[in-house]
Design an enzyme around this catalytic site. Sequence first.
Site, mmCIF file in Angstrom:
data_model
loop_
_atom_site.group_PDB
_atom_site.id
_atom_site.type_symbol
_atom_site.label_atom_id
_atom_site.label_comp_id
_atom_site.label_asym_id
_atom_site.label_seq_id
_atom_site.Cartn_x
_atom_site.Cartn_y
_atom_site.Cartn_z
ATOM 1 N N GLN A 195 -4.501 -5.535 6.854
ATOM 2 C CA GLN A 195 -5.362 -6.594 6.011
ATOM 3 C C GLN A 195 -5.370 -7.876 6.740
ATOM 4 O OE1 GLN A 195 -7.622 -5.649 4.135
ATOM 5 N NE2 GLN A 195 -7.074 -3.494 3.866
ATOM 6 N N LYS A 251 -10.379 -1.512 10.319
ATOM 7 C CA LYS A 251 -10.436 -2.484 9.290
ATOM 8 C C LYS A 251 -10.789 -3.819 10.336
ATOM 9 C CE LYS A 251 -7.235 -0.513 6.204
ATOM 10 N NZ LYS A 251 -8.177 -0.164 5.218
ATOM 11 N N CYS A 292 -4.426 2.412 -3.840
ATOM 12 C CA CYS A 292 -3.484 2.896 -2.989
ATOM 13 C C CYS A 292 -2.328 1.809 -3.355
ATOM 14 C CB CYS A 292 -3.341 3.051 -1.440
ATOM 15 S SG CYS A 292 -4.827 4.459 -1.323
ATOM 16 N N HIS A 335 0.676 -1.005 -0.134
ATOM 17 C CA HIS A 335 -0.039 -0.049 -0.061
ATOM 18 C C HIS A 335 0.909 1.206 0.113
ATOM 19 C CE1 HIS A 335 -2.791 3.163 1.965
ATOM 20 N NE2 HIS A 335 -3.759 2.324 1.446
ATOM 21 N N ASP A 375 3.177 -4.427 7.997
ATOM 22 C CA ASP A 375 1.982 -3.867 7.911
ATOM 23 C C ASP A 375 0.758 -4.877 7.933
ATOM 24 O OD1 ASP A 375 -0.374 -2.828 6.906
ATOM 25 O OD2 ASP A 375 0.368 -2.009 5.120
HETATM 26 N N1 PMP Z 1 -1.925 -0.812 4.567
HETATM 27 C C1 PMP Z 1 -2.691 -1.844 3.891
HETATM 28 C C2 PMP Z 1 -2.493 -3.116 3.391
HETATM 29 C C3 PMP Z 1 -4.102 -1.171 3.723
HETATM 30 O O1 PMP Z 1 -4.959 -1.975 3.413
HETATM 31 C C4 PMP Z 1 -4.263 0.046 4.323
HETATM 32 C C5 PMP Z 1 -5.663 0.777 4.098
HETATM 33 N N2 PMP Z 1 -6.225 0.735 2.975
HETATM 34 C C6 PMP Z 1 -3.427 1.108 4.920
HETATM 35 C C7 PMP Z 1 -2.162 0.525 5.188
HETATM 36 C C8 PMP Z 1 -3.787 2.402 5.467
HETATM 37 O O2 PMP Z 1 -4.128 2.196 6.463
HETATM 38 P P1 PMP Z 1 -4.949 3.478 7.266
HETATM 39 O O3 PMP Z 1 -5.645 4.387 6.186
HETATM 40 O O4 PMP Z 1 -5.978 2.937 8.226
HETATM 41 O O5 PMP Z 1 -3.958 4.240 7.948
#
Ligand code: PMP
Length: 419
Positions: free
Chosen positions: A215, A238, A377, A135, A212
């Site tokens: 997910q 999430k 993203c 991401h 990270d």
């Molecule tokens: N990493 C991953 C794998 C994500 O799916 C997301 C959210 N789509 C993020 C980071 C960023 O998370 P947040 O916007 O809650 O900071």
Amino acid sequence: MNLLATDHVLETPALDVAGIRAQFPILERQVHGRPLIYFDNAATSQTPLCVIDTFRDYYGRFNANIHRGLHTLADEATAAYEGSRETVRAFLNAADRREIIFTRGTTEAINLVANSWGRANLEPGDEVLVSLLEHHSNIVPWQLLADQLGIVVKVIPVDERGVLDLDAYCTLFTERTRLVAVNHVSNAFGTINPVREMSTIAHDHDARILIDGAQATPHQAVDVRGIDADFYAFSGHKVYGPTGAGVLYGKAELLEAMPPWQGGGEMIKSVSFDVPTTFADIPHKFEAGTPAIAEVIALGVALDWVSGVGLARIGVWEAELLARATAGVSRIDGLRLLGTAPDKAGVLSFVVDGAHSQDIALLIDQLGVAIRTGNHCAQPLLARFGVDATCRASFAVYNTLEEVDSFVDALERVVGMVR
Ligand code: PMP
């Protein structure tokens, strides 16, 4: 998948999906006159009543600033906030609750590591390995450090299925490699990465590993000590919790050696103009200012709720939803799945020849189905597959097989309209 966990699931009663759905008032909504089918869970999952009620309870009974008050409400708020830290510790199987830092979410957690650990430990020419599955929140903080400190960002490639190339991973290490920053589960494709193995390889090369877990935490039990993660980040919104609260786990010895990244109240021991200001011990050193108190407390409630349902059972149910959806959409003419890793979380990314992903998402919304479209993203990943957008359906514990069937029918109709 953890076989022991699966065996355990087979012995326990099946998931009561109807009972679970009854705890999510939003699922009763109609959208464009049809029952909502919410398949955008990878972006944000919905929250159960116990989490929603936490806000009413907090603001109705014990709203107060934490840590510094000497009155009953402040004590109660502090106890609930710090209780949430213990819940997160247990949820991640961390050794010590001081290793749990509350942040706004995954993005802020990664930026904390980049700006504190990164600036203290990285020198020009040092290397950070990220994967093509990342991401943007696990790419851009390292690119900023590349601009500002002269570090080098190297990319672990993926194969046609969206699986990380572990041989290539091993060959990317040099004596300048300091950190691996990789997601546990890809938000765009659902690929589950072998983080335990990757962690061992990183440590064999004297590099640290940041995972990270945005997910992963909604779908599988995470054991930061089992993985031997140096840092692990996730977001509350999430994992059936609220927005505005997330977590950075870090090994105590690393966090203790890291400088603060934001200054302010709560993170100091003493402040002076005459002698050096001194900082609080971890975790407070990294929690400057008034945090999102209600959100953090509600995050703890959400994690307790998830643990009560059982992550192993959630994983098995979501795998069933994914299998049904994959089989269903595969029958649609011209539809191409992106991300076909054998080890996948409940994420279905696809494009349809001759149709714009945006048109599909807009039209299927008219039929009550919420899916996501865009680059998720993850622009470098999509570019590797020659697309700039996909449609993505992603599943949660409250979704049903009937919803999957309705989605497949709706998608078939929509594709027929736009092609
Ligand atoms: N990493 C991953 C794998 C994500 O799916 C997301 C959210 N789509 C993020 C980071 C960023 O998370 P947040 O916007 O809650 O900071």
